[in-house]
Write a protein that holds these residues in place. Structure first.
Motif, mmCIF file in Angstrom:
data_model
loop_
_atom_site.group_PDB
_atom_site.id
_atom_site.type_symbol
_atom_site.label_atom_id
_atom_site.label_comp_id
_atom_site.label_asym_id
_atom_site.label_seq_id
_atom_site.Cartn_x
_atom_site.Cartn_y
_atom_site.Cartn_z
ATOM 1 N N LEU A 64 -12.910 46.359 -37.139
ATOM 2 C CA LEU A 64 -14.186 45.866 -37.668
ATOM 3 C C LEU A 64 -15.323 46.126 -36.683
ATOM 4 O O LEU A 64 -16.444 46.428 -37.084
ATOM 5 C CB LEU A 64 -14.109 44.364 -37.961
ATOM 6 C CG LEU A 64 -13.382 43.928 -39.219
ATOM 7 C CD1 LEU A 64 -13.296 42.406 -39.267
ATOM 8 C CD2 LEU A 64 -14.047 44.476 -40.468
ATOM 9 N N HIS A 65 -15.029 45.995 -35.423
ATOM 10 C CA HIS A 65 -16.055 46.183 -34.392
ATOM 11 C C HIS A 65 -16.657 47.592 -34.440
ATOM 12 O O HIS A 65 -17.795 47.814 -34.053
ATOM 13 C CB HIS A 65 -15.421 45.833 -33.032
ATOM 14 C CG HIS A 65 -15.778 46.709 -31.905
ATOM 15 N ND1 HIS A 65 -15.097 47.868 -31.618
ATOM 16 C CD2 HIS A 65 -16.755 46.607 -30.978
ATOM 17 C CE1 HIS A 65 -15.642 48.431 -30.552
ATOM 18 N NE2 HIS A 65 -16.643 47.700 -30.144
ATOM 19 N N GLN A 66 -15.909 48.542 -34.977
ATOM 20 C CA GLN A 66 -16.415 49.910 -35.086
ATOM 21 C C GLN A 66 -17.630 49.986 -36.017
ATOM 22 O O GLN A 66 -18.485 50.857 -35.857
ATOM 23 C CB GLN A 66 -15.318 50.863 -35.563
ATOM 24 C CG GLN A 66 -14.103 50.911 -34.674
ATOM 25 C CD GLN A 66 -14.434 51.255 -33.236
ATOM 26 O OE1 GLN A 66 -15.252 52.138 -32.959
ATOM 27 N NE2 GLN A 66 -13.812 50.555 -32.303
ATOM 28 N N LEU A 67 -17.728 49.067 -36.968
ATOM 29 C CA LEU A 67 -18.877 49.059 -37.871
ATOM 30 C C LEU A 67 -20.159 48.763 -37.096
ATOM 31 O O LEU A 67 -21.207 49.339 -37.363
ATOM 32 C CB LEU A 67 -18.669 48.035 -38.999
ATOM 33 C CG LEU A 67 -17.419 48.245 -39.855
ATOM 34 C CD1 LEU A 67 -17.289 47.112 -40.871
ATOM 35 C CD2 LEU A 67 -17.434 49.602 -40.524
ATOM 36 N N GLY A 68 -20.058 47.850 -36.134
ATOM 37 C CA GLY A 68 -21.205 47.561 -35.267
ATOM 38 C C GLY A 68 -21.470 48.690 -34.304
ATOM 39 O O GLY A 68 -22.627 49.036 -34.026
ATOM 40 N N ARG A 69 -20.417 49.258 -33.783
ATOM 41 C CA ARG A 69 -20.554 50.378 -32.834
ATOM 42 C C ARG A 69 -21.345 51.522 -33.456
ATOM 43 O O ARG A 69 -22.193 52.138 -32.810
ATOM 44 C CB ARG A 69 -19.168 50.860 -32.421
ATOM 45 C CG ARG A 69 -19.186 52.104 -31.581
ATOM 46 C CD ARG A 69 -17.776 52.583 -31.290
ATOM 47 N NE ARG A 69 -17.817 53.857 -30.603
ATOM 48 C CZ ARG A 69 -16.839 54.727 -30.636
ATOM 49 N NH1 ARG A 69 -15.726 54.462 -31.293
ATOM 50 N NH2 ARG A 69 -16.958 55.867 -29.996
ATOM 51 N N TRP A 70 -21.065 51.812 -34.723
ATOM 52 C CA TRP A 70 -21.724 52.923 -35.403
ATOM 53 C C TRP A 70 -22.938 52.470 -36.209
ATOM 54 O O TRP A 70 -23.504 53.259 -36.964
ATOM 55 C CB TRP A 70 -20.718 53.671 -36.290
ATOM 56 C CG TRP A 70 -19.667 54.342 -35.471
ATOM 57 C CD1 TRP A 70 -18.379 53.919 -35.276
ATOM 58 C CD2 TRP A 70 -19.814 55.524 -34.691
ATOM 59 N NE1 TRP A 70 -17.731 54.775 -34.429
ATOM 60 C CE2 TRP A 70 -18.579 55.774 -34.055
ATOM 61 C CE3 TRP A 70 -20.868 56.407 -34.464
ATOM 62 C CZ2 TRP A 70 -18.377 56.859 -33.220
ATOM 63 C CZ3 TRP A 70 -20.668 57.484 -33.631
ATOM 64 C CH2 TRP A 70 -19.429 57.708 -33.027
#
Length: 100
Positions: A64-70
């Motif tokens: 899920l954290h990848q959504l914030g990362r990108w």
């Protein structure tokens, strides 16, 4: 919710620049066409950037954290962290583990 489908989407976000671009431009049709299929609740939560709901449903925090990362779905890393903390703070309060 199908936790698998959301986790799969988040993993593909890391490895597929075309998917990231499509989600950044017009996410809803991309999410509705995604395979494995996402439920209506998942699509709504993703479009709203509601990672708290997805987290409580059992989605993987690292993915899920990848959504914030990108910077997808109106998220960035600080906003992602704030929403995750808020979701779990509500749970702890409801369980009597944290003062209200």
């Amino acid at each position: 919710m199908s936790v698998y489908a959301v986790n799969k989407l988040c993993r593909r976000v890391v490895h597929d620049p075309g998917l990231r671009e499509a989600l950044a431009q017009d996410p809803e049709p991309v999410l509705r066409a995604f395979a494995p299929p996402l439920s209506e609740a998942e699509v709504e939560a993703l479009v709203a950037g509601d990672v708290g709901t997805l987290s409580r449903a059992g989605c993987n925090h690292f993915l899920l954290h990848q959504l914030g990362r990108w910077r997808l779905f109106g998220l960035d890393l600080p906003r992602y962290a704030q929403r995750i903390r808020a979701a779990h703070s509500d749970e702890r309060r409801a369980a009597g583990l944290e003062p209200g």
